[in-house]
Design a protein around this motif. Structure first.
Motif, PDB file in Angstrom:
ATOM      1  N   THR A 105       0.822  -1.196   0.000  1.00  0.00           N
ATOM      2  CA  THR A 105       0.000   0.000   0.000  1.00  0.00           C
ATOM      3  C   THR A 105       0.864   1.256   0.000  1.00  0.00           C
ATOM      4  OG1 THR A 105      -1.567  -1.238   1.352  1.00  0.00           O
ATOM      5  CG2 THR A 105      -1.927   1.112   1.184  1.00  0.00           C
TER       6      THR A 105
ATOM      7  N   ASP B 172       0.809   5.789  -0.291  1.00  0.00           N
ATOM      8  CA  ASP B 172      -0.011   6.989  -0.161  1.00  0.00           C
ATOM      9  C   ASP B 172      -0.079   7.707  -1.505  1.00  0.00           C
ATOM     10  OD1 ASP B 172       2.391   8.327  -0.426  1.00  0.00           O
ATOM     11  OD2 ASP B 172       2.452   9.068   1.630  1.00  0.00           O
ATOM     12  N   ARG B 173      -0.695   8.854  -1.543  1.00  0.00           N
ATOM     13  CA  ARG B 173      -0.883   9.552  -2.812  1.00  0.00           C
ATOM     14  C   ARG B 173       0.407  10.104  -3.406  1.00  0.00           C
ATOM     15  NH1 ARG B 173      -4.217  14.317  -0.009  1.00  0.00           N
ATOM     16  NH2 ARG B 173      -2.448  15.388   0.944  1.00  0.00           N
ATOM     17  N   ARG B 174       1.463  10.170  -2.601  1.00  0.00           N
ATOM     18  CA  ARG B 174       2.765  10.618  -3.103  1.00  0.00           C
ATOM     19  C   ARG B 174       3.651   9.448  -3.524  1.00  0.00           C
ATOM     20  NH1 ARG B 174       2.075  13.317   1.731  1.00  0.00           N
ATOM     21  NH2 ARG B 174       1.229  15.390   1.457  1.00  0.00           N
ATOM     22  N   GLY B 175       3.135   8.227  -3.416  1.00  0.00           N
ATOM     23  CA  GLY B 175       3.893   7.044  -3.801  1.00  0.00           C
ATOM     24  C   GLY B 175       4.770   6.479  -2.708  1.00  0.00           C
ATOM     25  N   GLN B 176       4.688   7.043  -1.495  1.00  0.00           N
ATOM     26  CA  GLN B 176       5.462   6.536  -0.363  1.00  0.00           C
ATOM     27  C   GLN B 176       4.693   5.394   0.295  1.00  0.00           C
ATOM     28  OE1 GLN B 176       8.539   7.726   0.301  1.00  0.00           O
ATOM     29  NE2 GLN B 176       8.227   9.040  -1.470  1.00  0.00           N
TER      30      GLN B 176
END
Length: 83
Positions: free
Chosen positions: A61, A63-67
């Motif tokens: 999974t 987040d929206r920043r790809g982290q």
């Protein structure tokens, strides 16, 4: 013979993310191992020995920043240098 660099003391809290205020680049010049509840872990992103927790990725999974999303696991934490 080549002289080995002296290893810096391992901090109480350390993060592998260079954007973190708890990132210490000199420590990562050497292999660092983390033992959590008696088992060695390879996926630790951040740890705190005094508070007794580690942060690890929550699967794939992001987040929206790809982290990767992190979860905090509590238990006995030991940090050491690998040979």
């Amino acid at each position: 013979m080549e002289q080995a660099k002296p290893r810096p003391d391992l901090p109480d809290r350390l993060s592998i993310d260079p954007r973190s205020p708890h990132h210490v680049a000199a420590v990562f010049e050497h292999d660092v191992g983390i033992r959590f509840n008696g088992k060695e872990r390879e996926d630790v992103e951040e740890y705190c020995i005094s508070e007794g927790w580690i942060r690890v990725p929550a699967g794939k999974t992001v987040d929206r920043r790809g982290q990767p999303l992190m979860i905090k696991l509590k238990g006995k934490v030991e940090a050491f240098y690998k040979e």
